[in-house]
Write a protein that holds these residues in place. Structure first.
Motif, PDB file in Angstrom:
ATOM      1  N   ARG A  21       0.855  -1.204   0.111  1.00 14.88           N
ATOM      2  CA  ARG A  21      -0.148  -0.037   0.000  1.00 14.88           C
ATOM      3  C   ARG A  21       0.897   1.277   0.116  1.00 14.88           C
ATOM      4  NH1 ARG A  21      -3.140  -2.801   4.113  1.00 14.88           N
ATOM      5  NH2 ARG A  21      -2.209  -1.500   5.390  1.00 14.88           N
ATOM      6  N   LEU A  22       1.932   1.362   0.731  1.00 11.33           N
ATOM      7  CA  LEU A  22       2.877   2.536   0.880  1.00 11.33           C
ATOM      8  C   LEU A  22       3.695   2.646  -0.350  1.00 11.33           C
ATOM      9  CD1 LEU A  22       3.670   2.150   4.546  1.00 11.33           C
ATOM     10  CD2 LEU A  22       2.073   3.817   3.444  1.00 11.33           C
ATOM     11  N   LEU A  23       4.230   1.252  -1.018  1.00 13.98           N
ATOM     12  CA  LEU A  23       4.825   1.335  -2.083  1.00 13.98           C
ATOM     13  C   LEU A  23       4.491   2.150  -3.252  1.00 13.98           C
ATOM     14  CD1 LEU A  23       7.713   0.382  -3.424  1.00 13.98           C
ATOM     15  CD2 LEU A  23       6.477  -1.616  -4.252  1.00 13.98           C
ATOM     16  N   ASN A  24       3.269   2.024  -3.688  1.00 20.14           N
ATOM     17  CA  ASN A  24       2.705   2.767  -4.578  1.00 20.14           C
ATOM     18  C   ASN A  24       2.705   4.312  -4.511  1.00 20.14           C
ATOM     19  OD1 ASN A  24       0.994   2.861  -7.162  1.00 20.14           O
ATOM     20  ND2 ASN A  24      -0.549   3.567  -5.954  1.00 20.14           N
ATOM     21  N   LEU A  25       2.371   4.544  -3.294  1.00 17.12           N
ATOM     22  CA  LEU A  25       2.569   6.151  -3.193  1.00 17.12           C
ATOM     23  C   LEU A  25       3.752   6.564  -3.026  1.00 17.12           C
ATOM     24  CD1 LEU A  25       1.379   8.794  -2.127  1.00 17.12           C
ATOM     25  CD2 LEU A  25       1.390   7.846   0.262  1.00 17.12           C
ATOM     26  N   PHE A  26       4.782   6.066  -2.725  1.00 17.20           N
ATOM     27  CA  PHE A  26       6.266   6.237  -2.664  1.00 17.20           C
ATOM     28  C   PHE A  26       6.663   6.379  -4.026  1.00 17.20           C
ATOM     29  CE2 PHE A  26      10.881   4.835  -2.568  1.00 17.20           C
ATOM     30  CZ  PHE A  26      11.285   5.819  -1.448  1.00 17.20           C
ATOM     31  N   LEU A  27       6.230   5.255  -4.719  1.00 21.27           N
ATOM     32  CA  LEU A  27       6.750   5.588  -6.345  1.00 21.27           C
ATOM     33  C   LEU A  27       6.263   6.714  -6.891  1.00 21.27           C
ATOM     34  CD1 LEU A  27       6.628   1.693  -7.439  1.00 21.27           C
ATOM     35  CD2 LEU A  27       8.629   3.086  -6.700  1.00 21.27           C
ATOM     36  N   GLN A  28       5.100   7.165  -6.719  1.00 23.42           N
ATOM     37  CA  GLN A  28       4.494   8.458  -6.987  1.00 23.42           C
ATOM     38  C   GLN A  28       5.443   9.517  -6.709  1.00 23.42           C
ATOM     39  OE1 GLN A  28       1.848   8.895  -9.134  1.00 23.42           O
ATOM     40  NE2 GLN A  28       1.313   6.794  -9.370  1.00 23.42           N
ATOM     41  N   MET A  44       6.415  11.256   2.541  1.00 21.30           N
ATOM     42  CA  MET A  44       5.878  10.277   3.390  1.00 21.30           C
ATOM     43  C   MET A  44       5.546  10.322   4.823  1.00 21.30           C
ATOM     44  SD  MET A  44       5.173   7.532   1.057  1.00 21.30           S
ATOM     45  CE  MET A  44       5.025   6.155   1.937  1.00 21.30           C
ATOM     46  N   ASN A  45       6.674  11.090   5.454  1.00 25.20           N
ATOM     47  CA  ASN A  45       6.393  11.062   6.766  1.00 25.20           C
ATOM     48  C   ASN A  45       5.604  12.109   7.337  1.00 25.20           C
ATOM     49  OD1 ASN A  45       8.362   9.284   7.983  1.00 25.20           O
ATOM     50  ND2 ASN A  45      10.223  10.612   7.589  1.00 25.20           N
ATOM     51  N   GLU A  46       5.444  13.152   6.432  1.00 27.15           N
ATOM     52  CA  GLU A  46       4.486  14.417   6.757  1.00 27.15           C
ATOM     53  C   GLU A  46       2.927  13.894   6.423  1.00 27.15           C
ATOM     54  OE1 GLU A  46       3.325  17.883   7.583  1.00 27.15           O
ATOM     55  OE2 GLU A  46       5.233  17.448   7.763  1.00 27.15           O
ATOM     56  N   HIS A  51      -2.361  11.873   7.993  1.00 35.04           N
ATOM     57  CA  HIS A  51      -3.426  11.178   7.594  1.00 35.04           C
ATOM     58  C   HIS A  51      -3.424   9.496   8.043  1.00 35.04           C
ATOM     59  CE1 HIS A  51      -4.713  14.118   4.675  1.00 35.04           C
ATOM     60  NE2 HIS A  51      -3.440  14.349   4.184  1.00 35.04           N
ATOM     61  N   GLY A  52      -2.247   9.507   8.960  1.00 37.63           N
ATOM     62  CA  GLY A  52      -2.133   8.167   9.615  1.00 37.63           C
ATOM     63  C   GLY A  52      -1.780   6.995   8.592  1.00 37.63           C
ATOM     64  N   LEU A  53      -0.656   6.944   7.861  1.00 37.30           N
ATOM     65  CA  LEU A  53      -0.654   5.912   6.841  1.00 37.30           C
ATOM     66  C   LEU A  53      -0.128   4.956   7.473  1.00 37.30           C
ATOM     67  CD1 LEU A  53       1.228   7.913   4.115  1.00 37.30           C
ATOM     68  CD2 LEU A  53      -1.149   7.447   4.325  1.00 37.30           C
ATOM     69  N   THR A  54       0.352   4.672   8.497  1.00 37.92           N
ATOM     70  CA  THR A  54       0.791   3.760   9.254  1.00 37.92           C
ATOM     71  C   THR A  54       0.354   3.521  10.704  1.00 37.92           C
ATOM     72  OG1 THR A  54       2.787   5.013  10.307  1.00 37.92           O
ATOM     73  CG2 THR A  54       3.288   3.870   8.186  1.00 37.92           C
ATOM     74  N   ASP A  55       0.758   2.416  11.302  1.00 39.86           N
ATOM     75  CA  ASP A  55       0.058   2.009  12.811  1.00 39.86           C
ATOM     76  C   ASP A  55       1.091   1.598  13.618  1.00 39.86           C
ATOM     77  OD1 ASP A  55       0.407  -0.478  11.937  1.00 39.86           O
ATOM     78  OD2 ASP A  55      -2.068  -0.755  11.116  1.00 39.86           O
ATOM     79  N   ASN A  56       0.626   1.299  14.828  1.00 41.06           N
ATOM     80  CA  ASN A  56       1.789   0.451  15.802  1.00 41.06           C
ATOM     81  C   ASN A  56       2.474  -0.682  15.060  1.00 41.06           C
ATOM     82  OD1 ASN A  56       1.359   2.537  17.393  1.00 41.06           O
ATOM     83  ND2 ASN A  56      -0.453   1.564  18.372  1.00 41.06           N
ATOM     84  N   GLU A  57       1.498  -1.392  14.417  1.00 38.63           N
ATOM     85  CA  GLU A  57       2.092  -2.817  13.840  1.00 38.63           C
ATOM     86  C   GLU A  57       3.054  -2.370  12.718  1.00 38.63           C
ATOM     87  OE1 GLU A  57      -0.944  -5.447  12.922  1.00 38.63           O
ATOM     88  OE2 GLU A  57      -1.841  -5.312  14.874  1.00 38.63           O
TER      89      GLU A  57
END
Length: 363
Positions: A21-28, A44-46, A51-57
């Motif tokens: 899920r994150l890879l597609n955004l990163f490539l863009q 990505m960090n911003e 928007h909370g792209l990641t979680d604790n896991e």
């Protein structure tokens, strides 16, 4: 009984891994940052904070480690991160899916023509063997049948007159030069036109690599001057403080195509502006207002030269200036080529549609 209905499995967002899920955004983001991995990760960090792209896991740190472990990023000598060739190819594939996704599945995968000859698709027609036909063109079943009829089973001979050849559709090759305008106007007035142009270029390069490996694609950029770049450099392409030297781009494109033995040649030009400079001897003649008659006449002369060499030019205008439309109309008329006035969103579809048509040309 109702029974079962089967369809193609399309994983939803919840069924994809956090990394995918994150890879597609990163490539863009890598496309927008001209291949700067560190800047893309900052974005990505911003976005993660907002928007909370990641979680604790699965955190952003885990994502970066996976990028390095899977070969998308590597450490550089300055302590930062840089893209690997795998990441560059992934960006091209991502651009191919985005730009040509709807048309890619129905692409024929070859240059079909109205001629018969060397190819992979049989026509169903048979003919006698002719000198120069290759062994893989011979229909062995029909040839053996003819030998049995002509010579009998007891004294079996397979002669040249017994051979029959299976006709195939001729498949041609195409040599393409893609010209990309990197003048300052490609980012003027806050409108990003270079990113869609890069996506189209990367998608076209990947399309040719996958579907038409025997074709050739040369990519050149033009600003104050023109120079060739490799496909792997496309993600890093940036606009410079340049004027638009369209004549230099056309001259370089013609020079590259002259070296190709292939009779099928074409030029794609992605630009948003009017030609505003040209080389005169050792100096650069400029007119920032554009459409200087001296520069325009040079462009029209080169367009006519391409027409004599049977090199069509397809121009994709990513601007809606009536003066520019008038120039492009005159330019296309001189070359006998095509021109499209399209929004940035529709640019990719136009490129593919016209590419599919031009590729079947045969002298």
């Amino acid at each position: 009984m109702i029974g079962f209905r089967f369809s193609k499995f399309k994983p939803g967002p919840e069924q994809r891994s956090p990394f995918d899920r994150l890879l597609n955004l990163f490539l863009q983001l890598l496309t927008y940052t001209a291949g700067d991995a560190n800047e893309a990760l900052q974005w990505m960090n911003e976005l993660d904070r907002e928007h909370g792209l990641t979680d604790n896991e699965y955190s952003m740190g885990d994502f970066v480690e996976d990028l390095k472990r899977k070969g998308y990023l590597r450490d550089d000598t300055n302590g930062g991160l840089v893209m690997t060739p795998k990441a560059e190819q992934s960006i091209r594939k991502s651009a191919l899916e985005e730009v040509f996704g709807k048309l890619r599945r129905s692409a024929p995968g070859r240059h079909s023509t109205r001629f018969t000859g060397i190819g992979e698709e049989p026509t169903g027609d048979l003919r006698e063997y002719r000198f120069g036909d290759t062994a893989d063109q011979i229909s062995m079943t029909e040839s053996i049948r003819n030998a049995q009829i002509n010579h009998g089973l007891l004294d079996f001979h397979l002669m040249e007159d017994d051979l029959e050849v299976s006709e195939r559709e001729h498949q041609s090759q195409t040599s393409t030069v893609l010209m990309i305008d990197i003048s300052h106007s490609m980012i003027l007035y806050g409108e990003d036109r270079i990113t869609p142009a890069k996506k189209v270029a990367m998608a076209l390069a990947e399309l040719i690599r996958i579907r038409f490996p025997k074709d050739t694609l040369d990519v050149i950029v033009f600003g104050d001057d023109a120079w060739p770049i490799s496909v792997k450099d496309l993600p890093y392409l940036q606009v410079g403080p340049y004027h638009t030297n369209t004549p230099a781009g056309l001259e370089l494109a013609m020079d590259l195509l002259r070296r190709r033995k292939n009779p099928n040649k074409q030029i794609f030009m992605i630009t948003d502006g009017k030609p505003s400079c040209m080389r005169v001897g050792d100096r650069l003649y400029k007119n920032s207002f554009g459409l200087d008659r001296r520069i325009v006449n040079k462009c029209l002369t080169l367009a006519s030269n391409c027409k004599r060499l049977r090199i069509p030019i397809t121009t994709f205008m990513v601007a809606e200036d009536p003066y520019l439309r008038s120039f492009i109309h005159e330019f296309s008329e001189a070359n006998g080529g095509k021109a499209f006035y399209t929004s940035l969103k529709g640019l990719g579809q136009f490129v593919l549609e016209d590419f599919e048509r031009n590729r079947v040309r045969r002298r």
